[in-house]
Design a protein around this motif. Structure first.
Motif, PDB file in Angstrom:
ATOM      1  N   ALA A  63      35.641 -17.431   0.038  1.00 45.70           N
ATOM      2  CA  ALA A  63      35.695 -18.868  -0.270  1.00 45.70           C
ATOM      3  C   ALA A  63      34.452 -19.304  -1.043  1.00 45.70           C
ATOM      4  CB  ALA A  63      35.838 -19.672   1.021  1.00 45.70           C
TER       5      ALA A  63
ATOM      6  N   VAL B  36      36.627 -11.258  10.561  1.00 42.64           N
ATOM      7  CA  VAL B  36      37.066  -9.870  10.364  1.00 42.64           C
ATOM      8  C   VAL B  36      36.206  -8.889  11.181  1.00 42.64           C
ATOM      9  CG1 VAL B  36      37.281  -8.042   8.623  1.00 42.64           C
ATOM     10  CG2 VAL B  36      38.002 -10.346   8.082  1.00 42.64           C
TER      11      VAL B  36
ATOM     12  N   ILE C 190      32.717 -24.718   4.991  1.00 46.77           N
ATOM     13  CA  ILE C 190      31.285 -24.666   4.683  1.00 46.77           C
ATOM     14  C   ILE C 190      31.012 -24.881   3.189  1.00 46.77           C
ATOM     15  CG2 ILE C 190      30.969 -22.176   4.291  1.00 46.77           C
ATOM     16  CD1 ILE C 190      28.512 -22.430   6.240  1.00 46.77           C
TER      17      ILE C 190
ATOM     18  N   ASP D 257      33.087 -15.494   2.839  1.00 45.88           N
ATOM     19  CA  ASP D 257      32.500 -14.869   1.650  1.00 45.88           C
ATOM     20  C   ASP D 257      33.389 -15.121   0.423  1.00 45.88           C
ATOM     21  OD1 ASP D 257      30.779 -13.294   0.154  1.00 45.88           O
ATOM     22  OD2 ASP D 257      31.424 -11.394   1.016  1.00 45.88           O
TER      23      ASP D 257
ATOM     24  N   VAL E  29      29.232 -24.855  10.896  1.00 43.23           N
ATOM     25  CA  VAL E  29      30.489 -25.338  10.317  1.00 43.23           C
ATOM     26  C   VAL E  29      31.581 -24.347  10.683  1.00 43.23           C
ATOM     27  CG1 VAL E  29      31.671 -26.041   8.219  1.00 43.23           C
ATOM     28  CG2 VAL E  29      29.223 -26.481   8.488  1.00 43.23           C
TER      29      VAL E  29
ATOM     30  N   PRO F 104      28.053 -20.524   9.120  1.00 45.81           N
ATOM     31  CA  PRO F 104      29.389 -20.209   9.645  1.00 45.81           C
ATOM     32  C   PRO F 104      29.216 -19.403  10.932  1.00 45.81           C
ATOM     33  CG  PRO F 104      28.790 -18.546   8.058  1.00 45.81           C
ATOM     34  CD  PRO F 104      27.579 -19.460   8.192  1.00 45.81           C
TER      35      PRO F 104
ATOM     36  N   ALA G 284      32.365 -13.543  13.509  1.00 46.95           N
ATOM     37  CA  ALA G 284      33.458 -13.996  14.389  1.00 46.95           C
ATOM     38  C   ALA G 284      34.830 -13.913  13.726  1.00 46.95           C
ATOM     39  CB  ALA G 284      33.195 -15.418  14.857  1.00 46.95           C
TER      40      ALA G 284
HETATM   41  P1  ADP Z   1      32.770 -11.727   9.354  1.00 47.68           P
HETATM   42  O1  ADP Z   1      33.185 -10.593   8.470  1.00 47.68           O
HETATM   43  O2  ADP Z   1      31.259 -11.843   9.505  1.00 47.68           O
HETATM   44  O3  ADP Z   1      33.492 -11.727  10.653  1.00 47.68           O
HETATM   45  P2  ADP Z   1      34.553 -13.792   8.261  1.00 47.68           P
HETATM   46  O4  ADP Z   1      34.384 -14.519   6.978  1.00 47.68           O
HETATM   47  O5  ADP Z   1      35.717 -12.898   8.406  1.00 47.68           O
HETATM   48  O6  ADP Z   1      33.149 -13.039   8.516  1.00 47.68           O
HETATM   49  O7  ADP Z   1      34.624 -14.841   9.444  1.00 47.68           O
HETATM   50  C1  ADP Z   1      33.511 -15.569   9.934  1.00 47.68           C
HETATM   51  C2  ADP Z   1      33.976 -16.959  10.342  1.00 47.68           C
HETATM   52  O8  ADP Z   1      34.062 -17.772   9.169  1.00 47.68           O
HETATM   53  C3  ADP Z   1      35.358 -17.004  10.981  1.00 47.68           C
HETATM   54  O9  ADP Z   1      35.302 -17.857  12.115  1.00 47.68           O
HETATM   55  C4  ADP Z   1      36.239 -17.610   9.877  1.00 47.68           C
HETATM   56  O10 ADP Z   1      37.312 -18.369  10.419  1.00 47.68           O
HETATM   57  C5  ADP Z   1      35.249 -18.530   9.232  1.00 47.68           C
HETATM   58  N1  ADP Z   1      35.567 -19.035   7.882  1.00 47.68           N
HETATM   59  C6  ADP Z   1      36.447 -18.584   6.955  1.00 47.68           C
HETATM   60  N2  ADP Z   1      36.432 -19.369   5.860  1.00 47.68           N
HETATM   61  C7  ADP Z   1      35.502 -20.347   6.090  1.00 47.68           C
HETATM   62  C8  ADP Z   1      35.038 -21.477   5.366  1.00 47.68           C
HETATM   63  N3  ADP Z   1      35.493 -21.763   4.142  1.00 47.68           N
HETATM   64  N4  ADP Z   1      34.085 -22.277   5.941  1.00 47.68           N
HETATM   65  C9  ADP Z   1      33.601 -21.997   7.174  1.00 47.68           C
HETATM   66  N5  ADP Z   1      34.003 -20.955   7.905  1.00 47.68           N
HETATM   67  C10 ADP Z   1      34.949 -20.140   7.383  1.00 47.68           C
END
Ligand code: ADP
Length: 169
Positions: free
Chosen positions: A35, A124, A10, A33, A153, A118, A122
């Motif tokens: 990233a 953590v 994303i 977050d 994305v 995103p 889905a």
């Molecule tokens: P949450 O805490 O809301 O579950 P996460 O960041 O752990 O948020 O995960 C949400 C989704 O974002 C997951 O499917 C993860 O694989 C995905 N994700 C992680 N890095 C990126 C990225 N750079 N771009 C898009 N999606 C990402």
């Protein structure tokens, strides 16, 4: 509104706004977050700190959304939203849908035409993929918004497949 799916990162999207699956502290975390802050640079965190010092002293509540600069990212804004942690014993679906609705409401306030989401909650936060995808697609489809182009994305093939299935329904 046009809804599309992309498998990718994303932080590389050339859209008006990207949505961050933040945590309520707004002070950074892992996953998407991490990233966004890593690639967007310190300006984003500075604005988040200012939000914590003003409107959101207690943090950003689950299901709400707030915008900051996107720093060095190609997007213009980051819209931070806080997804619910998945619970098997309590139905938090409406909080998850609210993340998408509120992000689009903030996007409308900013005049955003293109937005990237995103898969909120889905990662953590443990939401089962098919259900997370169904709620996300349903909420974006049902939203009253001036946004013209919404893209999901999805970082990994399994999440992408879940969203493909949800979009076909
Ligand atoms: P949450 O805490 O809301 O579950 P996460 O960041 O752990 O948020 O995960 C949400 C989704 O974002 C997951 O499917 C993860 O694989 C995905 N994700 C992680 N890095 C990126 C990225 N750079 N771009 C898009 N999606 C990402």
């Amino acid at each position: 509104m046009r809804i599309s799916l992309v498998q990718g990162d994303i932080t590389e999207q050339h859209v008006d706004a990207i949505v961050n699956a933040a945590n309520s502290s707004l002070l950074g975390g892992g996953g998407v977050d991490g990233a966004i802050h890593r690639k967007g640079g310190p300006e984003i965190l500075e604005e988040c700190r200012r939000l914590r010092a003003s409107h959101y002293g207690g943090g950003l509540p689950t299901g709400q959304a707030v915008a900051t600069t996107a720093g060095r990212l190609p997007a213009r804004w980051v819209i931070h939203t806080v997804g619910p942690v998945y619970s098997a014993s309590e139905d938090r679906s409406d909080q998850l849908a609210s993340c998408y609705r509120e992000s689009l409401r903030v996007a409308d306030e900013l005049g955003v035409e293109t937005i990237a989401f995103p898969a909120v909650s889905a990662g953590v936060y443990g939401w089962p993929l098919d259900d997370a995808a169904r709620i996300a697609v349903g909420a974006v489809r049902a939203a009253q918004t001036k946004v013209e182009d919404a893209r999901f994305v999805l970082f990994t093939p399994d999440v992408f497949a879940a969203f493909e299935k949800a979009l076909e329904r």
